[in-house]
Design a protein around this motif. Sequence first.
Motif, short mmCIF file in Angstrom:
data_model
loop_
_atom_site.label_atom_id
_atom_site.label_comp_id
_atom_site.label_asym_id
_atom_site.label_seq_id
_atom_site.Cartn_x
_atom_site.Cartn_y
_atom_site.Cartn_z
N ARG A 171 0.80 -1.23 0.00
CA ARG A 171 0.00 0.00 0.00
C ARG A 171 0.84 1.28 0.00
N ASP A 172 2.12 1.20 0.36
CA ASP A 172 2.96 2.40 0.39
C ASP A 172 3.94 2.46 -0.78
N ARG A 173 3.69 1.64 -1.81
CA ARG A 173 4.56 1.63 -2.98
C ARG A 173 3.77 1.96 -4.23
N THR A 174 4.46 2.42 -5.26
CA THR A 174 3.80 2.68 -6.53
C THR A 174 3.70 1.38 -7.32
N TRP A 175 2.74 1.32 -8.23
CA TRP A 175 2.56 0.12 -9.04
C TRP A 175 3.82 -0.19 -9.86
N ASP A 176 4.45 0.84 -10.39
CA ASP A 176 5.64 0.64 -11.23
C ASP A 176 6.81 0.03 -10.46
N ASP A 180 9.26 -6.69 -9.40
CA ASP A 180 10.12 -7.78 -8.94
C ASP A 180 9.72 -8.32 -7.56
N VAL A 181 8.54 -7.95 -7.07
CA VAL A 181 8.16 -8.44 -5.74
C VAL A 181 7.89 -9.95 -5.79
N PRO A 293 -6.63 4.87 -7.45
CA PRO A 293 -6.84 3.78 -8.41
C PRO A 293 -5.60 3.42 -9.22
N THR A 294 -4.64 4.33 -9.33
CA THR A 294 -3.43 4.02 -10.11
C THR A 294 -2.58 2.94 -9.41
N LEU A 295 -2.77 2.77 -8.11
CA LEU A 295 -2.03 1.76 -7.37
C LEU A 295 -2.65 0.37 -7.50
N TYR A 296 -3.89 0.32 -7.97
CA TYR A 296 -4.64 -0.94 -7.95
C TYR A 296 -5.40 -1.15 -9.26
N ASN A 329 3.22 -19.53 -8.21
CA ASN A 329 4.15 -20.53 -8.75
C ASN A 329 5.30 -19.92 -9.55
N ARG A 330 5.38 -18.58 -9.48
CA ARG A 330 6.47 -17.83 -10.11
C ARG A 330 6.49 -17.97 -11.64
N LYS A 331 5.33 -18.13 -12.24
CA LYS A 331 5.22 -18.20 -13.70
C LYS A 331 5.02 -16.80 -14.31
N ILE A 332 4.45 -15.88 -13.52
CA ILE A 332 4.26 -14.50 -13.98
C ILE A 332 4.68 -13.56 -12.84
N ARG A 333 4.88 -12.28 -13.19
CA ARG A 333 5.19 -11.28 -12.17
C ARG A 333 3.90 -10.79 -11.51
N PHE A 334 4.04 -10.19 -10.35
CA PHE A 334 2.89 -9.61 -9.66
C PHE A 334 2.18 -8.59 -10.54
#
Length: 375
Positions: A171-176, A180-181, A293-296, A329-334
């Motif tokens: 919640r305290d980070r930007t989407w961009d 790599d999370v 909304p830009t964060l989600y 399963n680490r097939k795609i990024r968040f």
Amino acid sequence: MEFTIKKLVILGSTGSVGTQTLDIVRAFPDRFEIVGLCNGYNTPLFKQQIDEFKPKYFNSLGDIDSGYGGAKFAPAEEIVSLPEVDLVVAATVGCAGMPPAIAALNAGKALGLANKEVIVMAGEKLMEAARASGSAILPIDSEPSALWQCVEGEISEPSRLIITASGGAFRDRTWDSLGDVTPEQALDHPTWTMGPKITVDAATLMNKAFEVIESRWLFDMPFDQIDVTIHRQSIVHSMVEFSDGTIKAQLGPTSMLQPIQHALFHPERQANESLPKLNAVTMGSLTFEEMDPTLYPCFELALEYGKKGGTFPAVLAGADEAAVELFLNRKIRFTDIPDVVSKTLEIHKSLSSPSITDTIESAQWATETTLARHN
């Protein structure tokens, strides 16, 4: 005082809500009887539950012989429809909970609903089934339960529903900044301890869009009269505004035990020393923020297709289930999750008046199609 023993079936008994439901049952052995338990693949825990609660029937995707612990294997739809059953707790994860949930309502059973996907997929059909059979849908998910508790006993209809959201792990980070999370970071929720699927959905805020859709059906409220606010402390679980400007809020600790117990004992409340309590004197400040909304991006995407109706909500639920699985399963990024869900929605040809079968098949198609693109 004599009480009638309430006879229960629990769908998803080895999951987070299922095990906590059994905690409440364990605390009140003279008030509840377990008629049936259903689970997925957690066989060791499921066998322990059968040994302890001695259900007459069970259903499992794991390897358990019929007759284990004196319980008979049966289809979940058959178990929830048994004449002696009073309440079915739908605590499964994802779209698989639809067939037994609709079967319970068609059989006139009260349905304690913790599974958001079921009502997202087919909210109108579930409400119709409940009205036709005279059964009740009792929200167990914390925010819809809070709304329910705020409107109980009111003669006047609410004018606005306000659903609170913690904002999730990022919640305290930007989407961009989230490309790599890791799954472990997404599962580190700041206030709640939940299962992996709903915790990832909390990080994308997909779960909050699901709650908006759920509340639209449970409380017959237009989408434009349902708001979401970021409430970091997760103490106010939701609020209801009435025509005179009064706002009622339901407060409580970050525990699913209270909403579970509320549904199990409804319409009464029951003292339980094992429940965590909120100290209103020392709980500190409560804050509320407008959601950015830009964060989600998942939130806006889900509402867009939830409002379209037809089989789009079922495809939304099925595609999200697959996308979360792929991420874990680490097939795609968040940050791929909204695009992965969107691509499945874009190629779907929606049915305008779907049956329950259409809805289930659409969700299955969405899950299989989304997984196939990345496996």
